[in-house]
Scaffold this motif. Structure first.
Motif, PDB file in Angstrom:
ATOM      1  N   ASN A 217      18.939 -21.137 -20.530  1.00 57.44           N
ATOM      2  CA  ASN A 217      18.894 -22.306 -19.639  1.00 57.44           C
ATOM      3  C   ASN A 217      17.619 -23.124 -19.813  1.00 57.44           C
ATOM      4  O   ASN A 217      17.343 -24.027 -19.016  1.00 57.44           O
ATOM      5  N   GLY A 218      16.848 -22.807 -20.856  1.00 56.92           N
ATOM      6  CA  GLY A 218      15.636 -23.575 -21.124  1.00 56.92           C
ATOM      7  C   GLY A 218      14.384 -22.996 -20.528  1.00 56.92           C
ATOM      8  O   GLY A 218      13.356 -23.674 -20.436  1.00 56.92           O
ATOM      9  N   GLY A 219      14.432 -21.731 -20.119  1.00 55.31           N
ATOM     10  CA  GLY A 219      13.239 -21.076 -19.593  1.00 55.31           C
ATOM     11  C   GLY A 219      13.030 -21.259 -18.108  1.00 55.31           C
ATOM     12  O   GLY A 219      11.916 -21.094 -17.604  1.00 55.31           O
ATOM     13  N   LYS A 220      14.101 -21.549 -17.352  1.00 50.71           N
ATOM     14  CA  LYS A 220      14.000 -21.760 -15.917  1.00 50.71           C
ATOM     15  C   LYS A 220      14.346 -20.487 -15.145  1.00 50.71           C
ATOM     16  O   LYS A 220      15.302 -19.787 -15.485  1.00 50.71           O
ATOM     17  N   ASN A 221      13.588 -20.212 -14.093  1.00 48.96           N
ATOM     18  CA  ASN A 221      13.813 -19.025 -13.287  1.00 48.96           C
ATOM     19  C   ASN A 221      15.067 -19.183 -12.419  1.00 48.96           C
ATOM     20  O   ASN A 221      15.271 -20.212 -11.779  1.00 48.96           O
ATOM     21  N   ILE A 222      15.912 -18.160 -12.426  1.00 50.00           N
ATOM     22  CA  ILE A 222      17.092 -18.140 -11.558  1.00 50.00           C
ATOM     23  C   ILE A 222      17.180 -16.778 -10.891  1.00 50.00           C
ATOM     24  O   ILE A 222      16.590 -15.792 -11.364  1.00 50.00           O
ATOM     25  N   GLN A 223      17.915 -16.718  -9.801  1.00 44.82           N
ATOM     26  CA  GLN A 223      18.158 -15.461  -9.096  1.00 44.82           C
ATOM     27  C   GLN A 223      19.665 -15.230  -9.048  1.00 44.82           C
ATOM     28  O   GLN A 223      20.409 -16.107  -8.615  1.00 44.82           O
ATOM     29  N   PRO A 224      20.137 -14.080  -9.497  1.00 41.13           N
ATOM     30  CA  PRO A 224      21.585 -13.832  -9.467  1.00 41.13           C
ATOM     31  C   PRO A 224      22.088 -13.728  -8.032  1.00 41.13           C
ATOM     32  O   PRO A 224      21.390 -13.207  -7.161  1.00 41.13           O
ATOM     33  N   THR A 225      23.280 -14.227  -7.801  1.00 39.24           N
ATOM     34  CA  THR A 225      23.838 -14.185  -6.451  1.00 39.24           C
ATOM     35  C   THR A 225      25.338 -13.979  -6.496  1.00 39.24           C
ATOM     36  O   THR A 225      26.028 -14.491  -7.388  1.00 39.24           O
ATOM     37  N   LEU A 226      25.825 -13.216  -5.529  1.00 44.02           N
ATOM     38  CA  LEU A 226      27.255 -13.010  -5.355  1.00 44.02           C
ATOM     39  C   LEU A 226      27.809 -13.887  -4.239  1.00 44.02           C
ATOM     40  O   LEU A 226      29.017 -13.965  -4.045  1.00 44.02           O
ATOM     41  N   GLU A 267      11.525 -22.871 -11.178  1.00 42.15           N
ATOM     42  CA  GLU A 267      10.218 -22.617 -11.789  1.00 42.15           C
ATOM     43  C   GLU A 267      10.380 -22.338 -13.280  1.00 42.15           C
ATOM     44  O   GLU A 267      11.307 -21.645 -13.707  1.00 42.15           O
ATOM     45  N   ALA A 268       9.475 -22.868 -14.084  1.00 42.77           N
ATOM     46  CA  ALA A 268       9.505 -22.620 -15.530  1.00 42.77           C
ATOM     47  C   ALA A 268       8.884 -21.257 -15.829  1.00 42.77           C
ATOM     48  O   ALA A 268       7.734 -20.988 -15.461  1.00 42.77           O
ATOM     49  N   VAL A 269       9.649 -20.403 -16.479  1.00 44.64           N
ATOM     50  CA  VAL A 269       9.157 -19.082 -16.867  1.00 44.64           C
ATOM     51  C   VAL A 269       8.442 -19.165 -18.209  1.00 44.64           C
ATOM     52  O   VAL A 269       7.369 -18.596 -18.404  1.00 44.64           O
ATOM     53  N   ILE A 270       9.053 -19.872 -19.158  1.00 43.15           N
ATOM     54  CA  ILE A 270       8.427 -20.178 -20.443  1.00 43.15           C
ATOM     55  C   ILE A 270       8.748 -21.625 -20.782  1.00 43.15           C
ATOM     56  O   ILE A 270       9.594 -22.257 -20.145  1.00 43.15           O
ATOM     57  N   GLU A 271       8.094 -22.155 -21.787  1.00 40.64           N
ATOM     58  CA  GLU A 271       8.333 -23.534 -22.187  1.00 40.64           C
ATOM     59  C   GLU A 271       9.722 -23.660 -22.817  1.00 40.64           C
ATOM     60  O   GLU A 271      10.179 -22.744 -23.511  1.00 40.64           O
ATOM     61  N   PRO A 272      10.407 -24.790 -22.597  1.00 42.08           N
ATOM     62  CA  PRO A 272      11.760 -24.941 -23.150  1.00 42.08           C
ATOM     63  C   PRO A 272      11.810 -24.851 -24.667  1.00 42.08           C
ATOM     64  O   PRO A 272      12.811 -24.386 -25.232  1.00 42.08           O
ATOM     65  N   GLN A 273      10.729 -25.266 -25.341  1.00 48.76           N
ATOM     66  CA  GLN A 273      10.704 -25.153 -26.806  1.00 48.76           C
ATOM     67  C   GLN A 273      10.697 -23.692 -27.242  1.00 48.76           C
ATOM     68  O   GLN A 273      11.392 -23.305 -28.184  1.00 48.76           O
TER      69      GLN A 273
END
Length: 436
Positions: A217-226, A267-273
């Protein structure tokens, strides 16, 4: 009271078990598998033959599969085991196991953000570490028990080279690797020892699949959800997984105007590149590396195999541009899956079959390239710009200014500043830990 038959072909998978999870020869007669009055499990099979069955059994092996939307974290499918009535333990969220080589992409991501490129060369050679008084020497090895000399980072991840990964982790520092493991939510407080770079730490399938989703997803932070949303009895939302504010999204009548623009607050976890460089390398795993069994899906896919010592656990984590899927397989009470089994042979076919069904009828969407990436034709073996007559040529992803220099450029002294600095860093590291 019905009668049926089982052909010899449908019995031949039932080979005798031998010590060490080895299998014997295929049966040549039914009485080598079954005896009169045996109570057996069968499955009706097609083919137009009435009363045709196949021999089946309740498997001892367990595992889990989870599929989620890499952009939102929404869990789309989850299987926590073979049969809920037999075991309520959820192997997606509750089982903590070693991911093995499935952890390597995050070591390489850390390296890419600390001066390396996918074409940087790392030495694949014997590695010995003194663990202290009274302790044996630690001697990690590749799965093939062979050494391959200087190899590109891309080749190291495509072929899952352990020795290259250990050297890389030693050079950038295990404190950096531990930081990236925590950033991606894989594990917290990872011990800063080199074996952790090979996936010796424990995590869950849900956490690791979510981490892979953050790559695509380009290094973006996500949280899994049901759960997407909860409403009370009057229809008021009392919980929403999506926390973004949008005053124009609810209680309005659509009149054909412009859709509302919602800010991306992830939040960006790593750079998209960096994320794209890893995605491109993992696409190479499917095209040329340990994940080749997945190619038959016929859609752009990327992923990584994982196998722990003695084949106790087998993994495959991967994704398409809009779907992340993780597969874990192993026994609940750990024992070997077999001396020749690995993530490529056990978990990858499950991933392949799931993706084939999930993506059926959908267009083949390529992985999205972010701004700030230059695709350069390079020799897959050397990492140098492709020359006329080169057979193994690939498009490699570089940040502008870090592209490798050709041999003629080096001889002529026409150095691009960024590329020269990158190469100098790699050359300087050759004296510390065997990197090139």
């Amino acid at each position: 009271g019905a009668h049926g038959f089982i052909s010899l072909q449908e019995l031949q998978w039932a080979r005798p078990w031998r010590k060490g999870q080895r299998v014997g020869a295929k049966p040549k007669r039914p009485d080598q598998v079954l005896a009169y009055a045996d109570l057996i499990a069968v499955e009706a099979i097609g083919g137009g033959e009435i009363g045709a069955y196949a021999l089946r059994q309740i498997p001892d092996i367990e595992g889990g599969l989870v599929a989620l939307d890499p952009h939102t974290g929404r869990v789309l499918a989850m299987v926590g085991g073979f049969d809920f009535s037999g075991s309520e333990f959820n192997r997606v969220t509750q089982a903590r196991r070693q991911p093995g080589s499935a952890f390597k992409p995050f070591v390489y991501a850390a390296a890419l953000e600390h001066g390396f490129t996918p074409a940087s060369l790392v030495q694949d050679a014997p590695f010995v570490l003194d663990q202290g008084p009274g302790q044996p020497k630690w001697k990690p090895a590749n799965y093939t028990k062979k050494f391959y000399g200087p190899s590109t980072l891309r080749l190291g991840i495509e072929k899952s080279r352990n020795l290259m990964t250990v050297r890389l982790a030693q050079y950038i520092g295990m404190d950096v690797v531990a930081d990236y493991a925590e950033r991606f939510g894989i594990t917290e407080n990872m011990p800063e020892i080199l074996s952790m770079a090979l996936g010796a730490g424990e995590t869950t399938l849900m956490k690791l699949t979510t981490a892979y989703a953050m790559l695509v997803n380009g290094g973006k932070n996500i949280q899994p959800t049901l759960i997407d949303r909860i409403q009370d009895r009057r229809g008021r939302t009392i919980f929403s997984h999506d926390k973004r504010a949008c005053d124009k999204c609810r209680n309005i009548q659509w009149r054909g105007g412009e859709p509302p623009v919602i800010a991306d607050e992830r939040e960006a976890v790593i750079e998209p590149q960096t994320a794209y460089q890893i995605v491109s390398m993992l696409e190479g795993v499917v095209q040329r590396g340990t994940g080749r069994r997945v190619r038959s899906v016929g859609k752009p896919l990327a992923g990584k195999t994982g196998t722990t010592n003695d084949a106790l656990d087998a993994w495959f984590l991967g994704f398409s541009p809009d779907l992340a899927v993780g597969v874990y397989t192993g026994f609940d009470k750990p024992r070997s899956l077999g001396p020749l089994e690995q993530g490529a042979s056990v978990a990858a076919p499950i991933f392949r079959d799931f993706m084939a069904a999930a993506l059926a009828g959908q267009p083949a969407i390529p992985f999205r390239v972010p701004p700030g990436i230059r695709l350069v034709r390079v020799n897959a073996s050397t990492g140098l710009p492709a020359a006329p007559g080169d057979k193994m040529v690939i498009l490699e992803a570089f940040r502008p200014g870090t592209e490798p220099l050709s041999e003629s450029q080096i001889r002529d002294g026409s150095l691009v500043a960024g590329a020269a600095a990158s190469r100098a860093k790699s050359e300087a590291s050759s004296g510390t830990g065997g990197l090139y």
